[in-house]
Design a protein around this motif. Structure first.
Motif, PDB file in Angstrom:
ATOM      1  N   SER A  23      25.934  60.851  16.672  1.00 24.03           N
ATOM      2  CA  SER A  23      26.243  59.857  15.636  1.00 24.03           C
ATOM      3  C   SER A  23      25.082  58.895  15.431  1.00 24.03           C
ATOM      4  N   VAL A  24      24.349  58.597  16.493  1.00 21.57           N
ATOM      5  CA  VAL A  24      23.194  57.698  16.379  1.00 21.57           C
ATOM      6  C   VAL A  24      22.076  58.391  15.605  1.00 21.57           C
ATOM      7  N   ILE A  25      21.768  59.637  15.954  1.00 25.99           N
ATOM      8  CA  ILE A  25      20.719  60.379  15.261  1.00 25.99           C
ATOM      9  C   ILE A  25      21.088  60.571  13.795  1.00 25.99           C
ATOM     10  N   ASP A  26      22.341  60.927  13.525  1.00 30.03           N
ATOM     11  CA  ASP A  26      22.752  61.197  12.149  1.00 30.03           C
ATOM     12  C   ASP A  26      22.740  59.947  11.283  1.00 30.03           C
ATOM     13  N   CYS A  27      23.000  58.805  11.882  1.00 26.96           N
ATOM     14  CA  CYS A  27      23.029  57.577  11.079  1.00 26.96           C
ATOM     15  C   CYS A  27      21.642  57.218  10.561  1.00 26.96           C
ATOM     16  N   LEU A  28      20.601  57.716  11.233  1.00 26.35           N
ATOM     17  CA  LEU A  28      19.229  57.399  10.817  1.00 26.35           C
ATOM     18  C   LEU A  28      18.761  58.255   9.645  1.00 26.35           C
ATOM     19  N   ARG A  29      19.470  59.333   9.359  1.00 35.85           N
ATOM     20  CA  ARG A  29      18.965  60.294   8.373  1.00 35.85           C
ATOM     21  C   ARG A  29      18.647  59.662   7.015  1.00 35.85           C
ATOM     22  N   PRO A  30      19.517  58.836   6.430  1.00 37.65           N
ATOM     23  CA  PRO A  30      19.163  58.259   5.119  1.00 37.65           C
ATOM     24  C   PRO A  30      17.984  57.289   5.184  1.00 37.65           C
ATOM     25  N   HIS A  31      17.627  56.849   6.392  1.00 37.91           N
ATOM     26  CA  HIS A  31      16.585  55.835   6.544  1.00 37.91           C
ATOM     27  C   HIS A  31      15.289  56.403   7.127  1.00 37.91           C
ATOM     28  N   THR A  32      15.277  57.696   7.453  1.00 40.02           N
ATOM     29  CA  THR A  32      14.139  58.248   8.171  1.00 40.02           C
ATOM     30  C   THR A  32      12.839  58.108   7.387  1.00 40.02           C
ATOM     31  N   SER A  33      12.892  58.351   6.084  1.00 41.11           N
ATOM     32  CA  SER A  33      11.667  58.278   5.291  1.00 41.11           C
ATOM     33  C   SER A  33      11.105  56.867   5.258  1.00 41.11           C
ATOM     34  N   SER A  34      11.958  55.878   5.096  1.00 36.01           N
ATOM     35  CA  SER A  34      11.467  54.494   5.076  1.00 36.01           C
ATOM     36  C   SER A  34      10.963  54.083   6.454  1.00 36.01           C
ATOM     37  N   LEU A  35      11.597  54.567   7.507  1.00 29.88           N
ATOM     38  CA  LEU A  35      11.113  54.268   8.855  1.00 29.88           C
ATOM     39  C   LEU A  35       9.742  54.917   9.089  1.00 29.88           C
TER      40      LEU A  35
END
Length: 455
Positions: free
Chosen positions: A274-286
Motif C-alpha cells: 500500500s505504501v509503494i502503490d500510493c507513490l505511483r501517481p507522484h513518482t514522476s514529480s518525485l
C-alpha cells in the motif's frame, strides 16, 4: 491547433495517442499519419504474445486505454465473460485484443467524422524537426507535418559486454526473448536453459519454456538474485498517510532520506504494498525533484529494490514460479557476468558469484538475455534514433534512460525544446521515470492530445 500530425510507432503508446486525438470534437478534420513499422497496430512488442501464461501485472480494473475510462478493459472483457472481476490479473494477449479492438473502432469513427488517417506499415527512416514543422522521410517519400510524435517503445536489446560473436551467430545466445519463446516448439529433451536477468520478462520466459519443454531445467542469474515481489490476491487498502509521506519526500529530495522514510512507513501498515502503490501517481514529480547526483545514487543502489517492489508478479504467476523452484527445475544465482563463449556442446558463461573473488563457469544449451527495458539511445541500432542523435536533433538522457525532454513530452536540443516534436512512453523515462505502463501512458496521451489540439 496542429491538424496534420505524424505518430511514429505502432505499439500501445502510439495507438492510445491516435485514439485520444480521434476521440476529441474538433472544428476541422485531422490529417494523421501513423507509421506502424509493420507491427500489428496497437499491440507492439508488449502485447504481441499469444500465450495465456503471460499475465498482466496490473489488475483488470486499472488497464483501460483512455484516462477518461480507466475501467474500459474490464468492461470489454466482461462483455465476453461476466464472471471476470476487476481484481483479476488477465492474460496479456487478451489485452492486446482489446487494444486492437479499440484502435479499429477509433479508425472507423475517424472515417465517419471525415478525418484523414493513413496507417503506414513501414518504419520512418529519418526525421528533420524545425520550429515551424517536421519533415519525415520514408523510402522515396517525404512528408511534411505540423507536429510529430515518437512512440517507439523499448529498443532492441544489445548483447551484454563479453558475449562472443560466435555465440550470438550460433543462435544459442538470444537477445530477443519474445521472438524466441513465441517460435519455440514443444520439446521433451533435457535442455539446460540459462536466463540472464530476473525481472518480469524473465518470469514469462521461464513459465513459457517450462510448459513447452517439460524436461528442461533452468538457471537464472542476476546481480541480486531476487525475483519480483508478488501482488496480494486482493487489493490492499490505500495508505492513509500518503499525502504526508509525499510532502516529506518532496521537502528532502535525498535517496538515503527517502529509504528511511519508506522503511519507517511500511512498519506501520499491514501490507507494505500500500505504501509503494500510493507513490505511483507522484513518482514522476518525485523523480523530477531529485538532483542529478541523487538520481545517480538511486540507479546505483536502490533501483533493483524499487523495481522488485514496484513491478510485481500476479499471484498465480508467483505460485507457478515457486513450483518450479520447489521441484528443482529452477535455481537462482547472484553474480556478475564476465563473458559468454560458444562450445562444442552449447554455450558457456563465465561469471563472478556475488561476494566471491574466483570466477566460475556455467554450461548451457541456450542462454536467453532478459535484462530489462532498453532505452539507451547512445548505443542503439535503431536507424531513426541514430539519425536524430547524429544530426543533433535530440540528445540522450545522461543516464541512458531515453531522450531528454520536458515533462510534457517536448524533445530537447541545444538546451531548447522543439515546439512541434514530441515523445510518449518509454523514451521519456529519464524525464518522468514512470513512463512504461498503461496507466502512465494513457495520461501522457491525454495531455499530449490536449496540447496538439489546443487553440
Amino acid at each position: 491547433m496542429f491538424r496534420r500530425v505524424a505518430i511514429v510507432g505502432g505499439g500501445a503508446a502510439g495507438a492510445t495517442l491516435l485514439s485520444e486525438l480521434l476521440e476529441r470534437p474538433v472544428a476541422q478534420p485531422l490529417h494523421l499519419d501513423w507509421y506502424t513499422a509493420g507491427a500489428t497496430p496497437g499491440r507492439g512488442v508488449a502485447y504481441s504474445t499469444r500465450s495465456k501464461l503471460h499475465l498482466l501485472n496490473v489488475r483488470a480494473a486499472s488497464m483501460g486505454m483512455f484516462a477518461s475510462r480507466p475501467t474500459g478493459f474490464l468492461e470489454y472483457m466482461q462483455k465476453q465473460d461476466p464472471s471476470i472481476s476487476g481484481t483479476d490479473f488477465l492474460p496479456r494477449c487478451w489485452y492486446g485484443d482489446y487494444l486492437e479492438a479499440e484502435t479499429a473502432s477509433a479508425l472507423r469513427r475517424a472515417k465517419e467524422r471525415g478525418h484523414d488517417v493513413r496507417v503506414v506499415p513501414y518504419a520512418v527512416e529519418a526525421v528533420v524537426p524545425e520550429n515551424d514543422g517536421v519533415t519525415l522521410f520514408q523510402g522515396e517519400s517525404t512528408t511534411r507535418v505540423e507536429a510529430a510524435v515518437l512512440a517507439l517503445g523499448s529498443l532492441a536489446p544489445r548483447p551484454l559486454p563479453g558475449v562472443g560473436d560466435a555465440a550470438i551467430a550460433s543462435g544459442r545466445y538470444v537477445t530477443m526473448p519474445w521472438q524466441f519463446i513465441a517460435s519455440a516448439k514443444p520439446d521433451i529433451k533435457q535442455h539446460h536453459v540459462l536466463v540472464v536477468g530476473l525481472g518480469l520478462t524473465a518470469v514469462d520466459i521461464l513459465l513459457e519454456l517450462a510448459d513447452k519443454w517439460p524436461n528442461a531445467r533452468f538457471t537464472a542469474i542476476s546481480r541480486h538474485g531476487g525475483l519480483p515481489e508478488s501482488h496480494q490476491s486482493s487489493a490492499s487498502l490505500p495508505y492513509e498517510d500518503c499525502a504526508e509521506l509525499v510532502e516529506t519526500m518532496c521537502d528532502a529530495p535525498d535517496i538515503r532520506t527517502w529509504m528511511h522514510l519508506l522503511r519507517d512507513s511500511v512498519t506501520h501498515v499491514d501490507d507494505w504494498r500500500s505504501v509503494i502503490d500510493c507513490l505511483r501517481p507522484h513518482t514522476s514529480s518525485l523523480w523530477q525533484a531529485l538532483p542529478r547526483a541523487e538520481r545517480a545514487r538511486f540507479l546505483r543502489h536502490a533501483r533493483w529494490m524499487w523495481e522488485r517492489a514496484r513491478h510485481r508478479m500476479a499471484p498465480h504467476v508467483a505460485q507457478s514460479i515457486n513450483v518450479l523452484e520447489q521441484s528443482g527445475r529452477l535455481r537462482r544465482l547472484r553474480g556478475h557476468i564476465h563473458g559468454v563463449a560458444l562450445t562444442d556442446s552449447g554455450v558457456q558463461m563465465t561469471f563472478l558469484p556475488k561476494g566471491e573473488t574466483t570466477e566460475q563457469t556455467l554450461d548451457a544449451d541456450i542462454i536467453i538475455q532478459s535484462t530489462g527495458l532498453e532505452t539507451d539511445v547512445r548505443r542503439t541500432s535503431h536507424g531513426l534514433l541514430q539519425q536524430l542523435m547524429t544530426n543533433g536533433h535530440v540528445r540522450s538522457d545522461p543516464f541512458g534512460l531515453g531522450i531528454e525532454a520536458t515533462p510534457d513530452g517536448r524533445l530537447l536540443h541545444d538546451g531548447k525544446a522543439w515546439p512541434r516534436f514530441f515523445a510518449i512512453g518509454s523514451l521519456l523515462r529519464g524525464t518522468l521515470w514512470e513512463s512504461t505502463a498503461m496507466p502512465e501512458i494513457r495520461q501522457q496521451a491525454r495531455q499530449l492530445a490536449d496540447r496538439i489540439l489546443a487553440d
